[in-house]
Motif scaffolding. Sequence first.
Motif, PDB file in Angstrom:
ATOM      1  N   UNK A 126       4.041  12.809  -1.769  1.00 15.85           N
ATOM      2  CA  UNK A 126       3.572  13.911  -2.629  1.00 15.85           C
ATOM      3  C   UNK A 126       2.775  14.934  -1.829  1.00 15.85           C
ATOM      4  N   UNK A 127       3.349  15.370  -0.712  1.00 17.54           N
ATOM      5  CA  UNK A 127       2.743  16.404   0.134  1.00 17.54           C
ATOM      6  C   UNK A 127       1.400  16.003   0.715  1.00 17.54           C
ATOM      7  N   UNK A 128       1.158  14.716   0.846  1.00 14.69           N
ATOM      8  CA  UNK A 128      -0.071  14.218   1.463  1.00 14.69           C
ATOM      9  C   UNK A 128       0.304  13.079   2.404  1.00 14.69           C
ATOM     10  N   UNK A 129      -0.561  12.815   3.368  1.00 12.00           N
ATOM     11  CA  UNK A 129      -0.328  11.723   4.311  1.00 12.00           C
ATOM     12  C   UNK A 129      -0.990  10.458   3.785  1.00 12.00           C
ATOM     13  N   UNK A 130      -0.164   9.484   3.412  1.00 11.66           N
ATOM     14  CA  UNK A 130      -0.673   8.175   2.991  1.00 11.66           C
ATOM     15  C   UNK A 130      -0.739   7.275   4.216  1.00 11.66           C
TER      16      UNK A 130
ATOM     17  N   UNK B 189       0.829  -1.208   0.000  1.00 13.02           N
ATOM     18  CA  UNK B 189       0.000   0.000   0.000  1.00 13.02           C
ATOM     19  C   UNK B 189       0.864   1.259   0.000  1.00 13.02           C
ATOM     20  N   UNK B 190       1.892   1.290   0.830  1.00 12.69           N
ATOM     21  CA  UNK B 190       2.753   2.465   0.885  1.00 12.69           C
ATOM     22  C   UNK B 190       3.579   2.611  -0.393  1.00 12.69           C
ATOM     23  N   UNK B 191       3.931   1.493  -1.019  1.00 13.28           N
ATOM     24  CA  UNK B 191       4.664   1.550  -2.283  1.00 13.28           C
ATOM     25  C   UNK B 191       3.815   2.184  -3.385  1.00 13.28           C
TER      26      UNK B 191
ATOM     27  N   UNK C 279       3.512   5.873  -2.943  1.00 12.55           N
ATOM     28  CA  UNK C 279       4.689   6.622  -3.402  1.00 12.55           C
ATOM     29  C   UNK C 279       4.661   6.838  -4.909  1.00 12.55           C
ATOM     30  N   UNK C 280       3.947   5.965  -5.626  1.00  8.73           N
ATOM     31  CA  UNK C 280       3.830   6.085  -7.080  1.00  8.73           C
ATOM     32  C   UNK C 280       2.566   6.838  -7.488  1.00  8.73           C
ATOM     33  N   UNK C 281       1.900   7.473  -6.522  1.00 13.84           N
ATOM     34  CA  UNK C 281       0.815   8.377  -6.869  1.00 13.84           C
ATOM     35  C   UNK C 281      -0.586   7.896  -6.611  1.00 13.84           C
ATOM     36  N   UNK C 282      -0.775   6.653  -6.160  1.00 14.50           N
ATOM     37  CA  UNK C 282      -2.128   6.175  -5.883  1.00 14.50           C
ATOM     38  C   UNK C 282      -2.606   6.786  -4.571  1.00 14.50           C
ATOM     39  N   UNK C 283      -3.742   7.433  -4.587  1.00 18.52           N
ATOM     40  CA  UNK C 283      -4.270   8.104  -3.409  1.00 18.52           C
ATOM     41  C   UNK C 283      -5.402   7.316  -2.733  1.00 18.52           C
ATOM     42  N   UNK C 284      -5.768   6.162  -3.323  1.00 19.88           N
ATOM     43  CA  UNK C 284      -6.845   5.390  -2.728  1.00 19.88           C
ATOM     44  C   UNK C 284      -8.195   6.095  -2.916  1.00 19.88           C
ATOM     45  N   UNK C 285      -9.229   5.650  -2.221  1.00 17.22           N
ATOM     46  CA  UNK C 285      -9.212   4.511  -1.296  1.00 17.22           C
ATOM     47  C   UNK C 285      -9.062   3.188  -2.041  1.00 17.22           C
ATOM     48  N   UNK C 286      -8.081   2.430  -1.620  1.00 17.17           N
ATOM     49  CA  UNK C 286      -7.714   1.187  -2.304  1.00 17.17           C
ATOM     50  C   UNK C 286      -7.517   0.095  -1.267  1.00 17.17           C
ATOM     51  N   UNK C 287      -8.241  -1.013  -1.437  1.00 19.50           N
ATOM     52  CA  UNK C 287      -8.005  -2.213  -0.639  1.00 19.50           C
ATOM     53  C   UNK C 287      -6.970  -3.078  -1.339  1.00 19.50           C
ATOM     54  N   UNK C 288      -6.007  -3.547  -0.590  1.00 17.69           N
ATOM     55  CA  UNK C 288      -5.008  -4.495  -1.085  1.00 17.69           C
ATOM     56  C   UNK C 288      -5.119  -5.754  -0.234  1.00 17.69           C
ATOM     57  N   UNK C 289      -5.345  -6.898  -0.863  1.00 19.78           N
ATOM     58  CA  UNK C 289      -5.467  -8.153  -0.139  1.00 19.78           C
ATOM     59  C   UNK C 289      -4.498  -9.166  -0.723  1.00 19.78           C
ATOM     60  N   UNK C 290      -4.108 -10.133   0.091  1.00 22.54           N
ATOM     61  CA  UNK C 290      -3.199 -11.185  -0.347  1.00 22.54           C
ATOM     62  C   UNK C 290      -3.638 -12.513   0.249  1.00 22.54           C
TER      63      UNK C 290
END
Length: 266
Positions: free
Chosen positions: A131-135, A27-29, A32-43
């Motif tokens: 990118x100047x935002x809190x992820x 999620x943090x990776x 860093x590449x510009x995804x701002x969510x809201x995004x669920x990541x599951x494994x």
Amino acid sequence: MQLSSAAVAAGYRLAAHDTLASTNAEALTVARHGDRGPLWIVAGRQTAGRGRRGNEWVSPPGNLYATLLLTDPAPPECAPELSFVTALALHDAILDRAPVLHPVLALKWPNDVLCGGAKLAGILIEGERAADALAVAVGIGVNCQNHPAQTAYPVTDLKAAGAGMAAEDLFATLSATMLQRLLQWRRGAGFGVIRADWIARGAGMGGEMRVKLPDREIFGRGEGLDERGRLLLRLPDGSVQAIAAGEVFPMTSVPPLRSRTAGQSN
């Protein structure tokens, strides 16, 4: 894995993987590449899952490993409240799927879910500036089908508790209850309601607790949370101490599970 229709309608997305090192790290990776969510990541499994304080989170197949990526979910000073928001959402989702667990399910400060006094699930909140935002990565691990052996503290899983369910089914419900609790929280403005709901479900509230601090252990009675989410502990001398960080061991908690072996199914 599927998102609930409510989560999809609210603009949430899903990235499902068979294997990841860590859903939080992923999620943090992507943040860093510009995804701002809201995004669920599951494994389906993690090879380097982690819990609080850098502890390993054992991640075999069959359990739920999920992270919700949010960007600027609240003013920075309110971001730690997400632990309580998430714990309530997870509690809601488990009881929706397994109402039989209502008498034995409880929340342990600050971010664990207990079943019969044993750890069932954990939450790890991590954040960084991107990118100047809190992820913010809201990591959730739930023992659905199995749990590790030889742990320092009692652990269990939903199957052993008589409420076996697929991780996929629990996740679909969780994606809905998490949305509901975030709306209730209102970026921190609704923390009073969140706090009250958490206290009502908190393990050991009103009972004796042992709290392990970095330099010592203290004992007292759990008296709730303050306006910042700190645990309020009434000490033997009558004073109240606000605990910002520590390991809590409720000495009077929820009733134990009925005797079942980990290999039994529901």
